[in-house]
Design an enzyme around this catalytic site. Structure first.
Site, short mmCIF file in Angstrom:
data_model
loop_
_atom_site.label_atom_id
_atom_site.label_comp_id
_atom_site.label_asym_id
_atom_site.label_seq_id
_atom_site.Cartn_x
_atom_site.Cartn_y
_atom_site.Cartn_z
N GLU A 119 9.73 -5.53 20.71
CA GLU A 119 11.07 -5.94 21.16
C GLU A 119 11.52 -7.27 20.54
O GLU A 119 12.10 -8.11 21.24
CB GLU A 119 11.10 -6.03 22.70
CG GLU A 119 10.73 -4.74 23.39
CD GLU A 119 10.58 -4.88 24.90
OE1 GLU A 119 10.92 -3.93 25.60
OE2 GLU A 119 10.12 -5.96 25.35
N GLU A 176 10.45 3.56 24.94
CA GLU A 176 10.21 3.23 26.34
C GLU A 176 11.33 3.83 27.18
O GLU A 176 12.38 3.23 27.32
CB GLU A 176 10.15 1.72 26.57
CG GLU A 176 8.92 1.04 26.00
CD GLU A 176 8.83 -0.42 26.40
OE1 GLU A 176 9.58 -0.84 27.31
OE2 GLU A 176 8.01 -1.14 25.81
#
Length: 514
Positions: A119, A176
């Protein structure tokens, strides 16, 4: 991916740097940290592996999995190409990658892809950083597909050239898809609607995309490993990482599990094999905490102070080695010669209690694991404390990380006595759980206790706090013995007399999330 069938299963595995290198230059890949054994087990049961080696992993884990000793450097810039950071990453990867490389798919292993950091588009402090991590992987023998993961807004900053860019909660592969959410102390227990989750999974698969369910199996932030959030205010995460996942933190089935089975069975056009039997849970009843010892009586026997004119933050508190203290509590003690007003000026991280003499017991409630504040996560006293307008000086500083060796020594300290009718901590309380037969999973309920930590056979089960939402702590059967089991509770304030062993968890009042 590769020659796998149209519908195959893989596991997505984070590698926590802070556990594998708890002190600079001291690496641990043994016992529960045996990564090779874990990856080999995945292969044995037919799972492919998408490895997420970091160095940063987030995962609502203390400092996002980065070791706290990095913060000894006052100029440290985490997740950048700052020399002090990259040198530490290189040393870690030099130990990690020889374990990983032989287990790649092209070498006969289960690893089919490797994530480059995690991320980074949401952080994006250094345009050269992702290229650095990519080359750190390639130069050490990673040959499988490289991947990145980010939200939609972070994709333009978090990808690497030549890698597959994956969105969270959106195709091409949903790296995710959040099946639930984590909880913070003082907040609700978050629950996601099962039907809505399954409908979204179905729509993603219909588009021909792959999906990673985060989380499929809930977990537990044992010990002091839970992280924290800091947006408008600091919020520490609870011990449980059940996450309202498809499987609970104890491995039990949920409605999400059975609804997903129905969906997958419909997709492949045939019934799925029967799921394994779940492990039964035990209710061992009330456990009496019959002995206690004040923290002040423990200090002279077990703890040697660091003497310093000025306060020292936890990470720079040099004890037996140069790596400082990572977790737990620090006690700062000094002498004052009058009364007045104490002022912290925001130099207490995160929570302090004052006692006469003057003693300040400071708790690290968990370092922020996500966002732009990673470099400011030093704990303990990070600056001067003022009495009226005068900074306090000449401290004795005691480390209370409460590692297993400390807990084993604690049982031999003189001064344990019967628990009085009323007592206010900080103190340690001791009791015994007797198990007649083969131990089973259970949950400990601490009604009547205020805030502290539970240890079972010297293992740190995690934090409890009466503000909730979590009211029970998961105690796995492998931590228990047939016969006598020692329970020690470190209570900061108001102690109870008993704790309850129950067979059903209670994670708090529910708030449903759309």
């Amino acid at each position: 991916l590769h020659d796998s069938p149209p519908f195959s299963l893989s596991s997505s595995g984070y590698v926590p740097w802070n556990l594998h290198e708890p002190a600079r230059g001291k690496f641990d890949f043994s016992r529960n940290l045996d990564l090779e054994a874990f990856l080999s087990l995945a292969a044995k049961i037919g799972l492919w592996v998408i490895l997420r080696p970091g160095p940063y992993i987030c995962s609502e884990w203390d400092l996002g999995g980065l070791p706290s000793w990095l913060l000894q450097d006052p100029e440290m810039q985490l997740r950048t190409t700052y020399k002090g950071f990259t040198e530490a990453v290189d040393a870690y990867f030099d130990h990690l990658m020889p374990i990983v490389v032989p287990l790649q798919y092209k070498k006969g292993g289960p690893i089919i892809a490797v994530q480059v950091e995690n991320e980074y588009g949401s952080y994006a402090k250094d345009p050269n950083y992702m290229t650095y991590v990519k080359m750190a992987l390639l130069s050490r023998g990673i040959v499988e597909m490289l991947m990145t993961s980010d939200n939609k807004n972070g994709l333009s900053f978090g990808f690497v050239e030549g890698g597959m860019c994956l969105w969270e909660n959106q195709p091409k592969m949903v790296m995710e898809y959040w099946t639930g959410w984590f909880d913070n102390w003082g907040g609700p227990h978050y629950v996601f609607d099962a039907d809505e989750m399954v409908n979204t999974v179905a729509s993603i698969l219909k588009l021909g995309a792959s999906i990673n369910l985060y989380m499929f199996h809930g977990g537990t932030n044992f010990g002091f490993m839970s992280g924290a959030l800091e947006s408008d205010e600091y919020k520490s995460d609870v011990t449980s990482y059940d996450y309202d996942a498809v499987l609970t933190e104890a491995g039990d089935y949920t409605s999400k599990f059975f609804k997903l089975r129905q969906l997958f069975s419909m997709i492949i056009g045939q019934p799925l094999p029967l799921p394994p039997m779940i492990e039964s849970k035990a209710s061992y009843g009330a456990i009496l905490l019959h002995q206690y010892i004040s923290l002040w009586d423990v200090i002279p026997s077990l703890l040697q102070p660091v003497k310093s004119e000025f306060p020292i933050n936890m990470e720079n508190l040099h004890l037996n080695d140069s790596s400082g203290q990572s977790y737990g509590y620090v006690l700062y003690e000094t002498v004052i010669f009058g009364g007045g007003h104490l002022h912290s000026r925001d130099h207490i991280r995160d929570r302090a209690q004052g006692f006469r003499q003057l003693r300040l017991l400071v708790e690290n409630r968990g370092r922020v694991n996500y966002g732009l504040a990673l470099n400011e996560q030093r704990k303990g006293l990070i600056g001067d404390i003022f009495l009226n307008k005068t900074p306090l000086r000449n401290f004795k500083i005691y480390s209370l990380e409460m590692k297993p060796g400390f807990m084993k020594s604690l049982r031999h300290v003189a001064g344990w006595s019967a628990v009085p009718d009323y007592f206010v901590g900080p103190a340690f309380f001791r009791g015994r759980l007797w198990i007649e037969h083969q131990p089973q999973d259970t949950f400990l309920k601490l009604q009547g206790w205020e805030k502290g930590v539970v240890f079972v056979n010297s293992r740190n089960l995690g934090r409890y706090w009466k503000i909730g939402p979590q009211e029970t702590l998961y105690l796995p059967a492998p931590w228990l013995w047939k016969g006598s089991n020692e329970i020690i509770i470190f209570e900061e304030r108001t102690a109870g007399r008993i704790i309850q062993s129950v067979d059903i968890p209670y994670l708090g009042r529910t708030q449903y999330v759309d």
